[in-house]
Write a protein that holds these residues in place. Sequence first.
Motif, PDB file in Angstrom:
ATOM      1  N   GLN A  20       0.823  -1.208   0.000  1.00 48.46           N
ATOM      2  CA  GLN A  20       0.000   0.000   0.000  1.00 48.46           C
ATOM      3  C   GLN A  20       0.860   1.262   0.000  1.00 48.46           C
ATOM      4  O   GLN A  20       0.543   2.247  -0.692  1.00 48.46           O
ATOM      5  CB  GLN A  20      -0.956  -0.005   1.205  1.00 48.46           C
ATOM      6  CG  GLN A  20      -1.962  -1.148   1.200  1.00 48.46           C
ATOM      7  CD  GLN A  20      -2.876  -1.145  -0.015  1.00 48.46           C
ATOM      8  OE1 GLN A  20      -3.289  -0.079  -0.490  1.00 48.46           O
ATOM      9  NE2 GLN A  20      -3.210  -2.322  -0.527  1.00 48.46           N
ATOM     10  N   SER A  21       1.957   1.253   0.736  1.00 45.17           N
ATOM     11  CA  SER A  21       2.876   2.400   0.714  1.00 45.17           C
ATOM     12  C   SER A  21       3.488   2.571  -0.667  1.00 45.17           C
ATOM     13  O   SER A  21       3.639   3.691  -1.165  1.00 45.17           O
ATOM     14  CB  SER A  21       3.991   2.212   1.755  1.00 45.17           C
ATOM     15  OG  SER A  21       3.463   2.177   3.067  1.00 45.17           O
ATOM     16  N   GLN A  22       3.834   1.461  -1.300  1.00 49.97           N
ATOM     17  CA  GLN A  22       4.393   1.516  -2.651  1.00 49.97           C
ATOM     18  C   GLN A  22       3.364   2.072  -3.649  1.00 49.97           C
ATOM     19  O   GLN A  22       3.725   2.840  -4.554  1.00 49.97           O
ATOM     20  CB  GLN A  22       4.850   0.131  -3.087  1.00 49.97           C
ATOM     21  CG  GLN A  22       6.192  -0.298  -2.509  1.00 49.97           C
ATOM     22  CD  GLN A  22       7.349   0.448  -3.142  1.00 49.97           C
ATOM     23  OE1 GLN A  22       7.744   1.512  -2.667  1.00 49.97           O
ATOM     24  NE2 GLN A  22       7.899  -0.095  -4.212  1.00 49.97           N
ATOM     25  N   ALA A  23       2.111   1.685  -3.493  1.00 47.15           N
ATOM     26  CA  ALA A  23       1.072   2.201  -4.392  1.00 47.15           C
ATOM     27  C   ALA A  23       0.932   3.713  -4.229  1.00 47.15           C
ATOM     28  O   ALA A  23       0.731   4.442  -5.211  1.00 47.15           O
ATOM     29  CB  ALA A  23      -0.251   1.500  -4.126  1.00 47.15           C
ATOM     30  N   TYR A  24       1.064   4.186  -3.006  1.00 44.46           N
ATOM     31  CA  TYR A  24       1.024   5.635  -2.765  1.00 44.46           C
ATOM     32  C   TYR A  24       2.228   6.321  -3.403  1.00 44.46           C
ATOM     33  O   TYR A  24       2.101   7.358  -4.072  1.00 44.46           O
ATOM     34  CB  TYR A  24       0.995   5.908  -1.261  1.00 44.46           C
ATOM     35  CG  TYR A  24       1.256   7.348  -0.898  1.00 44.46           C
ATOM     36  CD1 TYR A  24       0.364   8.361  -1.263  1.00 44.46           C
ATOM     37  CD2 TYR A  24       2.404   7.701  -0.190  1.00 44.46           C
ATOM     38  CE1 TYR A  24       0.608   9.696  -0.924  1.00 44.46           C
ATOM     39  CE2 TYR A  24       2.655   9.020   0.150  1.00 44.46           C
ATOM     40  CZ  TYR A  24       1.757  10.009  -0.227  1.00 44.46           C
ATOM     41  OH  TYR A  24       2.012  11.320   0.102  1.00 44.46           O
ATOM     42  N   ARG A  48       7.996   6.558   6.819  1.00 37.94           N
ATOM     43  CA  ARG A  48       8.886   7.222   5.857  1.00 37.94           C
ATOM     44  C   ARG A  48       8.104   7.992   4.799  1.00 37.94           C
ATOM     45  O   ARG A  48       8.584   9.003   4.278  1.00 37.94           O
ATOM     46  CB  ARG A  48       9.777   6.155   5.206  1.00 37.94           C
ATOM     47  CG  ARG A  48      10.948   6.670   4.432  1.00 37.94           C
ATOM     48  CD  ARG A  48      11.942   5.558   4.136  1.00 37.94           C
ATOM     49  NE  ARG A  48      11.419   4.531   3.247  1.00 37.94           N
ATOM     50  CZ  ARG A  48      11.378   4.650   1.912  1.00 37.94           C
ATOM     51  NH1 ARG A  48      11.807   5.759   1.337  1.00 37.94           N
ATOM     52  NH2 ARG A  48      10.921   3.669   1.165  1.00 37.94           N
ATOM     53  N   SER A  49       6.884   7.526   4.480  1.00 39.28           N
ATOM     54  CA  SER A  49       6.089   8.165   3.436  1.00 39.28           C
ATOM     55  C   SER A  49       4.766   8.737   3.935  1.00 39.28           C
ATOM     56  O   SER A  49       4.082   9.417   3.172  1.00 39.28           O
ATOM     57  CB  SER A  49       5.798   7.152   2.316  1.00 39.28           C
ATOM     58  OG  SER A  49       6.983   6.797   1.642  1.00 39.28           O
ATOM     59  N   LEU A  50       4.400   8.466   5.169  1.00 43.49           N
ATOM     60  CA  LEU A  50       3.107   8.925   5.682  1.00 43.49           C
ATOM     61  C   LEU A  50       3.102  10.446   5.843  1.00 43.49           C
ATOM     62  O   LEU A  50       3.952  10.995   6.542  1.00 43.49           O
ATOM     63  CB  LEU A  50       2.818   8.257   7.024  1.00 43.49           C
ATOM     64  CG  LEU A  50       1.427   8.472   7.613  1.00 43.49           C
ATOM     65  CD1 LEU A  50       0.342   7.878   6.713  1.00 43.49           C
ATOM     66  CD2 LEU A  50       1.346   7.864   9.020  1.00 43.49           C
ATOM     67  N   PRO A  51       2.164  11.146   5.182  1.00 45.12           N
ATOM     68  CA  PRO A  51       2.121  12.608   5.300  1.00 45.12           C
ATOM     69  C   PRO A  51       2.022  13.063   6.753  1.00 45.12           C
ATOM     70  O   PRO A  51       1.388  12.403   7.581  1.00 45.12           O
ATOM     71  CB  PRO A  51       0.858  12.980   4.509  1.00 45.12           C
ATOM     72  CG  PRO A  51       0.705  11.878   3.502  1.00 45.12           C
ATOM     73  CD  PRO A  51       1.156  10.636   4.226  1.00 45.12           C
TER      74      PRO A  51
END
Length: 379
Positions: free
Chosen positions: A187-191, A247-250
Amino acid sequence: MNRTIKCLLLAIGIVQLPPIICEAQSKKAKAEKWPAGTSPQEVGKRVAEHFVVTPHTNFGRSTPPKVITYPETCTWYGALTFARQTGDKELAKKLAQRFEPLLGAQDTLIPKPDHVDYTVFGAVPLELYMQTKDKRYLRLGQGIADKQWGPPEGPRVKPESHEFYNKGYTWQTRMWIDDMFMITAVQSQAYRATGDKKYIERAAKEMVLYLDSLQRPNGLFYHAPDVPYFWGRGDGWMAVGMAELLRSLPKDNPNRERIMKGYKSMMASLLTYQAESGMWRQLIDDEASWPETSCTGMFTFAMITGVKNGWLDAATYGPAARKGWLALVSYIDEHADVHEVCEGTNKKNDRQYYLDRKRNIGDLHGQAPILWCATAWLR
């Protein structure tokens, strides 16, 4: 931060400084930064190149797998991120060539996305899309990520699958700590690949469910609610899952503070259980347990990522991360195979079951975290 502390952190590889600051100490620190053969660049290259020529693995069996297994997915993802971080175009090309048959005659090796261990495969084509902009990879990876949050379907559906789905979670939820890498990774990769916040928001909501349900007062996690043991790699999946997600969460995500709290609580606990050698154990809190490499790599990655992003105190966690890395690479042999890797493990309410698990050599459960750490050091 004063200059003395900055110079110390430079010496352990955590920060970089302008040449004008503590110039003499900086030159010495750069020369001594990593002992010979242990730098992330060297180690990552060796392990990644070894993966490129490794046939598809099947959990130690001599027969080839029916579908790509999740340890291979994790290693492939790690090799791709390492290639991107180092700008190694030749390595990236080889990793893409490895995938090409899956888009043609060997498409049956693509796992059906009806279980967390299969769905995580989507992280690989999504990484390939980000590096190549080839829309074939995007269609495949995004389709897998979407299936994970689609309506329950197939023989793996259980009554609780519908309950989780109706509450906005993935129907693949099963409350095993392993899931918090398997679900959050794709899911993080899709984002990252699409910029669509729904993917990272899904992952964050799911992570909070697991944190609220499974984290113990000491910050660690039992393997499952009915298995009261702090199994190293199981907790490793949680550690890496939180670090990768954060690492990627806004920063404005409403679940970020809760996840950060769970992450910091876990890191503080892990700090107390790191052995003098730098390793962590098969059962984290059991001193009679053996040093295990896959969990050591996972915890080291989580600490490197925390220090690099400013979530963890560099003076405290930087030395622990360096110590973990140097211990870990000492288990890599001349063939770039990692030793003392716990074999694939089901859950069981039996301490001896975990202590007696087979210790594998070259198992991709152990190869993958090496690549994650090498990438994290270089970010």
